[in-house]
Motif scaffolding. Sequence first.
Motif, PDB file in Angstrom:
ATOM      1  N   LEU A   1       0.822  -1.205   0.000  1.00  0.00           N
ATOM      2  CA  LEU A   1       0.000   0.000   0.000  1.00  0.00           C
ATOM      3  C   LEU A   1       0.858   1.258   0.000  1.00  0.00           C
ATOM      4  CD1 LEU A   1      -2.799  -1.091   2.500  1.00  0.00           C
ATOM      5  CD2 LEU A   1      -2.921  -0.986  -0.005  1.00  0.00           C
ATOM      6  N   THR A   2       1.907   1.274   0.799  1.00  0.00           N
ATOM      7  CA  THR A   2       2.803   2.422   0.851  1.00  0.00           C
ATOM      8  C   THR A   2       3.524   2.609  -0.480  1.00  0.00           C
ATOM      9  OG1 THR A   2       3.119   2.119   3.224  1.00  0.00           O
ATOM     10  CG2 THR A   2       4.764   3.435   2.066  1.00  0.00           C
ATOM     11  N   GLY A   3       4.015   1.515  -1.047  1.00  0.00           N
ATOM     12  CA  GLY A   3       4.708   1.584  -2.331  1.00  0.00           C
ATOM     13  C   GLY A   3       3.790   2.036  -3.452  1.00  0.00           C
ATOM     14  N   ALA A   4       2.568   1.525  -3.463  1.00  0.00           N
ATOM     15  CA  ALA A   4       1.597   1.912  -4.489  1.00  0.00           C
ATOM     16  C   ALA A   4       1.218   3.378  -4.345  1.00  0.00           C
ATOM     17  CB  ALA A   4       0.364   1.025  -4.403  1.00  0.00           C
ATOM     18  N   ARG A   5       1.005   3.830  -3.129  1.00  0.00           N
ATOM     19  CA  ARG A   5       0.680   5.243  -2.884  1.00  0.00           C
ATOM     20  C   ARG A   5       1.796   6.154  -3.385  1.00  0.00           C
ATOM     21  NH1 ARG A   5       1.663   6.874   2.923  1.00  0.00           N
ATOM     22  NH2 ARG A   5       3.735   6.726   2.032  1.00  0.00           N
ATOM     23  N   ASP A   6       3.029   5.805  -3.031  1.00  0.00           N
ATOM     24  CA  ASP A   6       4.181   6.612  -3.435  1.00  0.00           C
ATOM     25  C   ASP A   6       4.367   6.606  -4.951  1.00  0.00           C
ATOM     26  OD1 ASP A   6       4.507   7.063  -0.750  1.00  0.00           O
ATOM     27  OD2 ASP A   6       6.274   5.772  -0.550  1.00  0.00           O
ATOM     28  N   TYR A   7       4.126   5.450  -5.581  1.00  0.00           N
ATOM     29  CA  TYR A   7       4.244   5.347  -7.031  1.00  0.00           C
ATOM     30  C   TYR A   7       3.214   6.243  -7.722  1.00  0.00           C
ATOM     31  CZ  TYR A   7       4.287   3.496 -11.746  1.00  0.00           C
ATOM     32  OH  TYR A   7       4.362   3.393 -13.103  1.00  0.00           O
ATOM     33  N   VAL A   8       1.976   6.203  -7.255  1.00  0.00           N
ATOM     34  CA  VAL A   8       0.927   7.027  -7.858  1.00  0.00           C
ATOM     35  C   VAL A   8       1.243   8.514  -7.663  1.00  0.00           C
ATOM     36  CG1 VAL A   8      -1.510   7.694  -7.674  1.00  0.00           C
ATOM     37  CG2 VAL A   8      -0.868   5.288  -7.722  1.00  0.00           C
ATOM     38  N   ALA A   9       1.686   8.891  -6.470  1.00  0.00           N
ATOM     39  CA  ALA A   9       2.027  10.300  -6.216  1.00  0.00           C
ATOM     40  C   ALA A   9       3.157  10.756  -7.134  1.00  0.00           C
ATOM     41  CB  ALA A   9       2.419  10.489  -4.754  1.00  0.00           C
ATOM     42  N   ALA A  10       4.206   9.987  -7.241  1.00  0.00           N
ATOM     43  CA  ALA A  10       5.334  10.350  -8.107  1.00  0.00           C
ATOM     44  C   ALA A  10       4.908  10.384  -9.569  1.00  0.00           C
ATOM     45  CB  ALA A  10       6.492   9.374  -7.904  1.00  0.00           C
ATOM     46  N   SER A  11       4.015   9.489  -9.964  1.00  0.00           N
ATOM     47  CA  SER A  11       3.508   9.500 -11.343  1.00  0.00           C
ATOM     48  C   SER A  11       2.732  10.780 -11.626  1.00  0.00           C
ATOM     49  CB  SER A  11       2.603   8.294 -11.596  1.00  0.00           C
ATOM     50  OG  SER A  11       3.350   7.106 -11.564  1.00  0.00           O
ATOM     51  N   LEU A  12       1.952  11.240 -10.651  1.00  0.00           N
ATOM     52  CA  LEU A  12       1.213  12.488 -10.831  1.00  0.00           C
ATOM     53  C   LEU A  12       2.157  13.678 -10.936  1.00  0.00           C
ATOM     54  CD1 LEU A  12      -1.761  11.902  -8.384  1.00  0.00           C
ATOM     55  CD2 LEU A  12      -1.877  12.075 -10.883  1.00  0.00           C
ATOM     56  N   TRP A  13       3.205  13.684 -10.134  1.00  0.00           N
ATOM     57  CA  TRP A  13       4.170  14.778 -10.213  1.00  0.00           C
ATOM     58  C   TRP A  13       4.823  14.797 -11.588  1.00  0.00           C
ATOM     59  CZ3 TRP A  13       6.711  12.791  -5.167  1.00  0.00           C
ATOM     60  CH2 TRP A  13       5.855  13.054  -4.087  1.00  0.00           C
ATOM     61  N   ARG A  14       5.131  13.612 -12.092  1.00  0.00           N
ATOM     62  CA  ARG A  14       5.827  13.490 -13.376  1.00  0.00           C
ATOM     63  C   ARG A  14       4.901  13.762 -14.558  1.00  0.00           C
ATOM     64  NH1 ARG A  14       7.077   7.764 -15.888  1.00  0.00           N
ATOM     65  NH2 ARG A  14       8.038   8.384 -17.834  1.00  0.00           N
ATOM     66  N   ARG A  15       3.749  13.141 -14.578  1.00  0.00           N
ATOM     67  CA  ARG A  15       2.888  13.195 -15.763  1.00  0.00           C
ATOM     68  C   ARG A  15       1.956  14.392 -15.805  1.00  0.00           C
ATOM     69  NH1 ARG A  15       2.388   7.503 -17.868  1.00  0.00           N
ATOM     70  NH2 ARG A  15       3.853   6.334 -16.599  1.00  0.00           N
ATOM     71  N   ALA A  16       1.505  14.871 -14.660  1.00  0.00           N
ATOM     72  CA  ALA A  16       0.538  15.971 -14.628  1.00  0.00           C
ATOM     73  C   ALA A  16       1.133  17.243 -14.039  1.00  0.00           C
ATOM     74  CB  ALA A  16      -0.697  15.561 -13.824  1.00  0.00           C
ATOM     75  N   SER A  17       2.410  17.203 -13.702  1.00  0.00           N
ATOM     76  CA  SER A  17       3.113  18.368 -13.145  1.00  0.00           C
ATOM     77  C   SER A  17       2.438  18.918 -11.894  1.00  0.00           C
ATOM     78  CB  SER A  17       3.245  19.470 -14.195  1.00  0.00           C
ATOM     79  OG  SER A  17       3.938  19.004 -15.310  1.00  0.00           O
ATOM     80  N   LEU A  18       1.932  18.011 -11.061  1.00  0.00           N
ATOM     81  CA  LEU A  18       1.312  18.447  -9.809  1.00  0.00           C
ATOM     82  C   LEU A  18       2.371  18.791  -8.777  1.00  0.00           C
ATOM     83  CD1 LEU A  18      -1.675  16.018  -9.156  1.00  0.00           C
ATOM     84  CD2 LEU A  18      -1.690  18.264 -10.201  1.00  0.00           C
ATOM     85  N   ARG A  19       2.040  19.727  -7.940  1.00  0.00           N
ATOM     86  CA  ARG A  19       2.884  20.031  -6.786  1.00  0.00           C
ATOM     87  C   ARG A  19       2.529  19.043  -5.668  1.00  0.00           C
ATOM     88  NH1 ARG A  19       0.853  24.863  -8.798  1.00  0.00           N
ATOM     89  NH2 ARG A  19       2.452  26.266  -9.579  1.00  0.00           N
ATOM     90  N   ILE A  20       3.423  18.893  -4.721  1.00  0.00           N
ATOM     91  CA  ILE A  20       3.186  17.958  -3.616  1.00  0.00           C
ATOM     92  C   ILE A  20       1.916  18.339  -2.867  1.00  0.00           C
ATOM     93  CG2 ILE A  20       4.070  17.143  -1.392  1.00  0.00           C
ATOM     94  CD1 ILE A  20       6.894  17.347  -2.649  1.00  0.00           C
ATOM     95  N   ASN A  21       1.731  19.616  -2.553  1.00  0.00           N
ATOM     96  CA  ASN A  21       0.550  20.064  -1.813  1.00  0.00           C
ATOM     97  C   ASN A  21      -0.733  19.752  -2.575  1.00  0.00           C
ATOM     98  OD1 ASN A  21      -0.642  21.375   0.440  1.00  0.00           O
ATOM     99  ND2 ASN A  21      -0.976  23.174  -0.843  1.00  0.00           N
ATOM    100  N   GLU A  22      -0.709  19.898  -3.907  1.00  0.00           N
ATOM    101  CA  GLU A  22      -1.888  19.580  -4.715  1.00  0.00           C
ATOM    102  C   GLU A  22      -2.190  18.091  -4.667  1.00  0.00           C
ATOM    103  OE1 GLU A  22      -1.319  23.072  -8.082  1.00  0.00           O
ATOM    104  OE2 GLU A  22      -0.385  21.119  -8.381  1.00  0.00           O
ATOM    105  N   THR A  23      -1.152  17.275  -4.702  1.00  0.00           N
ATOM    106  CA  THR A  23      -1.310  15.820  -4.680  1.00  0.00           C
ATOM    107  C   THR A  23      -1.892  15.349  -3.358  1.00  0.00           C
ATOM    108  OG1 THR A  23       0.613  15.638  -6.136  1.00  0.00           O
ATOM    109  CG2 THR A  23      -0.097  13.634  -5.033  1.00  0.00           C
ATOM    110  N   VAL A  24      -1.407  15.896  -2.263  1.00  0.00           N
ATOM    111  CA  VAL A  24      -1.863  15.491  -0.929  1.00  0.00           C
ATOM    112  C   VAL A  24      -3.353  15.742  -0.751  1.00  0.00           C
ATOM    113  CG1 VAL A  24      -1.662  16.094   1.529  1.00  0.00           C
ATOM    114  CG2 VAL A  24       0.387  15.763   0.156  1.00  0.00           C
ATOM    115  N   ARG A  25      -3.868  16.777  -1.374  1.00  0.00           N
ATOM    116  CA  ARG A  25      -5.270  17.158  -1.191  1.00  0.00           C
ATOM    117  C   ARG A  25      -6.226  16.516  -2.192  1.00  0.00           C
ATOM    118  NH1 ARG A  25      -4.750  23.503   0.463  1.00  0.00           N
ATOM    119  NH2 ARG A  25      -3.495  23.119   2.303  1.00  0.00           N
ATOM    120  N   LEU A  26      -5.722  15.691  -3.104  1.00  0.00           N
ATOM    121  CA  LEU A  26      -6.602  15.027  -4.064  1.00  0.00           C
ATOM    122  C   LEU A  26      -7.505  14.019  -3.367  1.00  0.00           C
ATOM    123  CD1 LEU A  26      -4.219  14.279  -7.048  1.00  0.00           C
ATOM    124  CD2 LEU A  26      -6.126  15.900  -7.004  1.00  0.00           C
ATOM    125  N   GLN A  27      -8.680  13.833  -3.924  1.00  0.00           N
ATOM    126  CA  GLN A  27      -9.612  12.817  -3.460  1.00  0.00           C
ATOM    127  C   GLN A  27      -9.941  11.911  -4.637  1.00  0.00           C
ATOM    128  OE1 GLN A  27     -12.968  14.863  -1.800  1.00  0.00           O
ATOM    129  NE2 GLN A  27     -11.742  15.869  -0.230  1.00  0.00           N
TER     130      GLN A  27
END
Length: 86
Positions: A32-58
């Motif tokens: 679960l931790t690895g999958a969460r981190d992978y998805v977050a890093a993918s969003l930063w890479r592919r959608a240019s999200l900031r960390i704060n934006e990623t944390v607040r996604l639902q």
Amino acid sequence: MHVRIPPSAGEVETLFAGWRSGLPGQQGSKFLTGARDYVAASLWRRASLRINETVRLQVGDWYPQVGSSGVLHVRCGSRDRSRESS
């Protein structure tokens, strides 16, 4: 050791490919931790999200049926916007 900043596209793809291949072998909370981190890093890479934006996604912010790859609605960014993610 020489570190290239930013890493080349090939180096980034190698990192993500290794990360993806390692996830199925994990158990329980490590997966679960690895999958969460992978998805977050993918969003930063592919959608240019900031960390704060990623944390607040639902989960409801993702609209997979829209467009060819879906739409991610970023509500908590510096300005409201939707981004297509691939």
